[in-house]
Design an enzyme around this catalytic site. Structure first.
Site, PDB file in Angstrom:
ATOM      1  N   SER A  10      42.747  38.096  33.853  1.00  0.00           N
ATOM      2  CA  SER A  10      41.707  39.083  33.569  1.00  0.00           C
ATOM      3  C   SER A  10      42.322  40.334  32.965  1.00  0.00           C
ATOM      4  CB  SER A  10      40.983  39.458  34.867  1.00  0.00           C
ATOM      5  OG  SER A  10      40.264  40.657  34.676  1.00  0.00           O
ATOM      6  N   HIS A  34      40.328  36.095  30.451  1.00  0.00           N
ATOM      7  CA  HIS A  34      39.073  36.447  31.123  1.00  0.00           C
ATOM      8  C   HIS A  34      38.721  37.891  30.771  1.00  0.00           C
ATOM      9  CE1 HIS A  34      36.143  36.012  34.453  1.00  0.00           C
ATOM     10  NE2 HIS A  34      36.457  37.263  34.788  1.00  0.00           N
ATOM     11  N   ASP A  36      36.255  40.875  31.307  1.00  0.00           N
ATOM     12  CA  ASP A  36      35.247  41.414  32.225  1.00  0.00           C
ATOM     13  C   ASP A  36      34.430  42.507  31.545  1.00  0.00           C
ATOM     14  OD1 ASP A  36      35.596  40.040  34.792  1.00  0.00           O
ATOM     15  OD2 ASP A  36      37.611  40.899  34.741  1.00  0.00           O
ATOM     16  N   MET A  38      31.461  45.047  31.980  1.00  0.00           N
ATOM     17  CA  MET A  38      30.678  45.712  33.038  1.00  0.00           C
ATOM     18  C   MET A  38      29.878  46.855  32.419  1.00  0.00           C
ATOM     19  SD  MET A  38      33.446  45.996  36.075  1.00  0.00           S
ATOM     20  CE  MET A  38      34.603  44.686  36.482  1.00  0.00           C
ATOM     21  N   HIS A  67      33.052  37.288  31.057  1.00  0.00           N
ATOM     22  CA  HIS A  67      32.324  37.418  32.331  1.00  0.00           C
ATOM     23  C   HIS A  67      31.435  38.651  32.246  1.00  0.00           C
ATOM     24  CE1 HIS A  67      32.692  38.181  36.977  1.00  0.00           C
ATOM     25  NE2 HIS A  67      31.467  37.851  36.616  1.00  0.00           N
ATOM     26  N   MET A  69      29.088  41.125  33.627  1.00  0.00           N
ATOM     27  CA  MET A  69      28.520  41.759  34.825  1.00  0.00           C
ATOM     28  C   MET A  69      27.562  42.841  34.340  1.00  0.00           C
ATOM     29  SD  MET A  69      32.008  41.772  37.023  1.00  0.00           S
ATOM     30  CE  MET A  69      32.962  41.439  35.549  1.00  0.00           C
ATOM     31  N   MET A 138      32.309  34.173  42.812  1.00  0.00           N
ATOM     32  CA  MET A 138      33.041  35.410  43.086  1.00  0.00           C
ATOM     33  C   MET A 138      33.666  35.308  44.481  1.00  0.00           C
ATOM     34  SD  MET A 138      32.702  37.245  40.354  1.00  0.00           S
ATOM     35  CE  MET A 138      33.705  38.582  41.002  1.00  0.00           C
ATOM     36  N   ASP A 176      36.974  33.861  41.132  1.00  0.00           N
ATOM     37  CA  ASP A 176      37.318  35.167  40.547  1.00  0.00           C
ATOM     38  C   ASP A 176      37.364  36.221  41.636  1.00  0.00           C
ATOM     39  OD1 ASP A 176      37.609  37.444  39.017  1.00  0.00           O
ATOM     40  OD2 ASP A 176      35.741  37.188  37.889  1.00  0.00           O
TER      41      ASP A 176
HETATM   42  C1  DX5 Z   1      35.919  41.913  39.130  1.00  0.00           C
HETATM   43  C2  DX5 Z   1      36.246  40.983  38.005  1.00  0.00           C
HETATM   44  C3  DX5 Z   1      37.500  40.200  38.165  1.00  0.00           C
HETATM   45  C4  DX5 Z   1      38.729  41.047  38.392  1.00  0.00           C
HETATM   46  C5  DX5 Z   1      39.679  40.252  39.190  1.00  0.00           C
HETATM   47  O1  DX5 Z   1      34.578  42.087  39.277  1.00  0.00           O
HETATM   48  O2  DX5 Z   1      35.225  40.046  37.771  1.00  0.00           O
HETATM   49  O3  DX5 Z   1      37.683  39.339  37.069  1.00  0.00           O
HETATM   50  O4  DX5 Z   1      39.333  41.454  37.222  1.00  0.00           O
HETATM   51  O5  DX5 Z   1      40.772  41.058  39.473  1.00  0.00           O
HETATM   52  P1  DX5 Z   1      41.830  40.662  40.585  1.00  0.00           P
HETATM   53  O6  DX5 Z   1      42.443  39.349  40.154  1.00  0.00           O
HETATM   54  O7  DX5 Z   1      42.767  41.795  40.574  1.00  0.00           O
HETATM   55  O8  DX5 Z   1      41.083  40.503  41.866  1.00  0.00           O
HETATM   56 ZN    ZN Z   2      35.673  38.535  36.264  1.00  0.00          ZN
END
Ligand code: DX5
Ligand code: ZN
Length: 225
Positions: A10, A34, A36, A38, A67, A69, A138, A176
């Site tokens: 990620s 990956h 993310d 947000m 991903h 969010m 998650m 994740d």
């Molecule tokens: C958090 C993200 C994850 C995050 C995971 O909401 O969806 O992808 O980056 O990070 P680690 O591996 O540090 O838990």
């Molecule tokens: Zn993620």
């Protein structure tokens, strides 16, 4: 036999000022990157959106595992598929008609993924598995990297794996949150075959080496589920 484990670092844990270099540093080692996204609404945090993802897409050949969010994924998700994302995952909690959105994403040339956050049970969504390519469970509350892995989420992983097996589906089962050398084996044993890792990869001295180690641990985990 289950397919070889996918490791998806990620970029949330990477240096955002040098994103392209950070992604190139894992070329040849990572299966997917990956990404993310947000929006400060679905989750309190805010990261990057489509323009940055488009630029990054042009900087590497590694398949993108996006991903989302975000609220209103129906409005935004197809743009990521059109931008060349390999897989676009949206949250079940944010979407009224997941089957319709999955079809739209597939028609735009991407795999479609359904994410289930920490506080959402998976049972109501098991019927949707034939319509998606990836399911992301998650193993933390979505929103921030660096949180501790929640082993109590593994029941959901087992439930999804069981359904994939019974229905003989080709669905990747991704976890994740908090995935690292000390947690990846239990996630693999529960049935996960794709693993997101932010801190465990970008927090390591040698990210490529950390990826190889994680893949080895996942591959060696007993597959009881
Ligand atoms: C958090 C993200 C994850 C995050 C995971 O909401 O969806 O992808 O980056 O990070 P680690 O591996 O540090 O838990
Ligand atoms: Zn993620």
């Amino acid at each position: 036999m289950r397919p070889a484990p996918i490791i998806a670092p990620s970029i949330l844990a990477a240096d955002f000022a040098h994103l392209a270099d950070e992604v190139r540093a894992i070329e040849g080692a990572a299966d997917w990157v990956h990404v993310d996204v947000m929006d400060n609404h679905f989750v309190p945090n805010l990261t990057i959106g489509l323009p940055v993802v488009k630029s990054l897409r042009a900087a590497t050949d590694i398949p993108f595992d996006v991903h989302l969010m975000i609220t209103e994924p129906e409005r935004w998700a197809p743009g990521y598929a059109e931008a060349g994302a390999y897989n676009v995952t949206f949250h079940a909690e944010a979407c009224d008609d997941p089957v319709h959105l999955a079809k739209t994403l597939r028609a735009a040339g991407a795999k479609a993924g359904l994410a289930i956050d920490r506080d959402t049970p998976v049972e109501p969504y098991l019927e949707l598995l034939p319509y998606v390519d990836t399911v992301l469970i998650m193993t933390i509350k979505a929103g921030f990297g660096g949180q501790s892995f929640l082993p109590e989420m593994l029941g959901k992983v087992r439930d999804v794996r069981r359904r994939i097996k019974v229905k003989d589906l080709e669905v990747r089962l991704e976890v994740d949150g908090g995935i690292a050398a000390d947690t990846i084996e239990q996630a693999a044993a529960a049935g996960a075959d794709a693993f997101v890792a932010g801190t465990a990869v970008y927090g390591a001295q040698d990210p490529a080496e950390a990826i190889r180690r994680l893949r080895g641990l996942a591959a060696e985990a007993p597959q009881s589920a």
